[in-house]
Motif scaffolding. Sequence first.
Motif, short mmCIF file in Angstrom:
data_model
loop_
_atom_site.label_atom_id
_atom_site.label_comp_id
_atom_site.label_asym_id
_atom_site.label_seq_id
_atom_site.Cartn_x
_atom_site.Cartn_y
_atom_site.Cartn_z
N MET A 1 25.42 72.31 46.98
CA MET A 1 24.42 71.82 48.04
C MET A 1 23.50 71.33 46.85
O MET A 1 22.10 71.19 47.14
CB MET A 1 23.74 73.15 48.63
CG MET A 1 22.83 72.78 49.35
SD MET A 1 22.28 74.23 50.55
CE MET A 1 20.55 74.54 49.54
N TRP A 4 20.58 68.61 48.21
CA TRP A 4 19.56 69.13 48.99
C TRP A 4 18.44 69.68 48.29
O TRP A 4 18.36 70.72 47.26
CB TRP A 4 20.17 70.35 49.93
CG TRP A 4 21.03 69.59 50.98
CD1 TRP A 4 22.45 69.73 50.96
CD2 TRP A 4 20.80 69.22 52.37
NE1 TRP A 4 23.14 68.95 52.10
CE2 TRP A 4 21.77 68.70 53.07
CE3 TRP A 4 19.75 68.76 53.00
CZ2 TRP A 4 22.06 68.22 54.21
CZ3 TRP A 4 19.59 68.06 54.27
CH2 TRP A 4 20.66 67.62 54.88
N TRP A 21 18.52 72.77 58.11
CA TRP A 21 18.19 74.16 57.56
C TRP A 21 19.43 75.00 57.21
O TRP A 21 20.59 74.75 57.28
CB TRP A 21 17.51 74.79 58.69
CG TRP A 21 18.25 74.96 59.96
CD1 TRP A 21 18.62 73.95 61.08
CD2 TRP A 21 19.20 76.53 60.20
NE1 TRP A 21 19.53 74.57 61.88
CE2 TRP A 21 19.76 75.87 61.64
CE3 TRP A 21 19.22 77.55 59.82
CZ2 TRP A 21 20.75 76.85 62.16
CZ3 TRP A 21 20.00 78.50 60.49
CH2 TRP A 21 20.53 78.02 61.57
N LYS A 22 19.46 76.14 56.67
CA LYS A 22 20.21 77.01 56.24
C LYS A 22 20.00 78.52 56.04
O LYS A 22 18.33 78.31 55.95
CB LYS A 22 20.97 76.68 54.85
CG LYS A 22 20.09 76.98 53.58
CD LYS A 22 20.73 76.61 52.34
CE LYS A 22 19.86 77.12 51.11
NZ LYS A 22 20.06 78.50 51.07
N ASN A 26 22.97 82.10 52.84
CA ASN A 26 24.10 81.20 52.80
C ASN A 26 23.92 79.80 52.14
O ASN A 26 22.85 79.00 52.33
CB ASN A 26 24.51 80.84 54.41
CG ASN A 26 25.89 80.26 54.62
OD1 ASN A 26 26.18 79.51 53.87
ND2 ASN A 26 26.15 80.22 55.82
N GLU A 27 24.67 79.33 51.25
CA GLU A 27 24.63 77.87 50.77
C GLU A 27 24.93 76.75 51.59
O GLU A 27 24.41 75.71 51.32
CB GLU A 27 25.57 77.99 49.50
CG GLU A 27 24.95 78.59 48.27
CD GLU A 27 23.49 78.23 47.86
OE1 GLU A 27 23.28 77.02 47.77
OE2 GLU A 27 22.48 79.31 47.71
N ARG A 28 25.79 76.94 52.67
CA ARG A 28 25.87 76.00 53.70
C ARG A 28 24.86 75.49 54.47
O ARG A 28 24.25 76.36 55.42
CB ARG A 28 27.20 76.34 54.35
CG ARG A 28 28.31 76.30 53.37
CD ARG A 28 29.66 76.37 54.14
NE ARG A 28 29.84 75.53 55.50
CZ ARG A 28 30.30 75.75 56.67
NH1 ARG A 28 30.77 76.99 57.02
NH2 ARG A 28 30.20 74.99 57.44
N MET A 29 24.53 74.23 54.57
CA MET A 29 23.67 73.85 55.69
C MET A 29 24.24 74.01 56.97
O MET A 29 25.36 73.67 57.20
CB MET A 29 23.32 72.13 55.49
CG MET A 29 22.68 71.71 54.17
SD MET A 29 21.07 72.83 53.94
CE MET A 29 20.00 72.00 55.14
N GLN A 30 23.40 74.60 58.13
CA GLN A 30 24.05 74.78 59.14
C GLN A 30 23.98 73.44 60.20
O GLN A 30 24.89 73.49 61.15
CB GLN A 30 23.03 76.09 60.00
CG GLN A 30 22.98 77.22 59.18
CD GLN A 30 24.25 77.57 59.00
OE1 GLN A 30 25.24 78.05 60.01
NE2 GLN A 30 24.82 78.03 57.79
N TRP A 32 22.06 69.17 60.19
CA TRP A 32 20.86 68.73 59.73
C TRP A 32 20.82 67.04 60.63
O TRP A 32 21.97 66.88 61.31
CB TRP A 32 21.41 68.13 58.20
CG TRP A 32 22.62 67.45 58.07
CD1 TRP A 32 22.96 66.03 57.95
CD2 TRP A 32 23.93 68.17 57.82
NE1 TRP A 32 24.26 65.83 57.80
CE2 TRP A 32 24.86 67.04 57.64
CE3 TRP A 32 24.13 69.57 57.68
CZ2 TRP A 32 26.28 67.51 57.41
CZ3 TRP A 32 25.56 69.92 57.22
CH2 TRP A 32 26.53 68.63 57.37
#
Length: 84
Positions: A1, A4, A21-22, A26-30, A32
């Motif tokens: 990430m 970002w 947003w995340k 959690n390091e992963r973007m949900q 975008w």
Amino acid sequence: MTDWQTIESAPKDGTIIEIGWKFPENERMQEWFTMQWGTIKKNGLFPGVVGMWVSPDGSFTWNDQDPDGAPTHWRPSPSKEVRT
């Protein structure tokens, strides 16, 4: 990430960027979206709020003051066009 950045540093000059947003844990973007800041943009779902993220075609807005799901991060978009 690493590409970002936190949403507080996002450009609000009409530059088209990707915002998302995340969850804090959690390091992963949900999810975008490609958007740009609309200084005078309004949405009836948020009375009294002036200025929010808007899709380039104007069909979608995202309130950065929404306590239930404001964007948390941004990154440059492949299209760096500025619209005024």
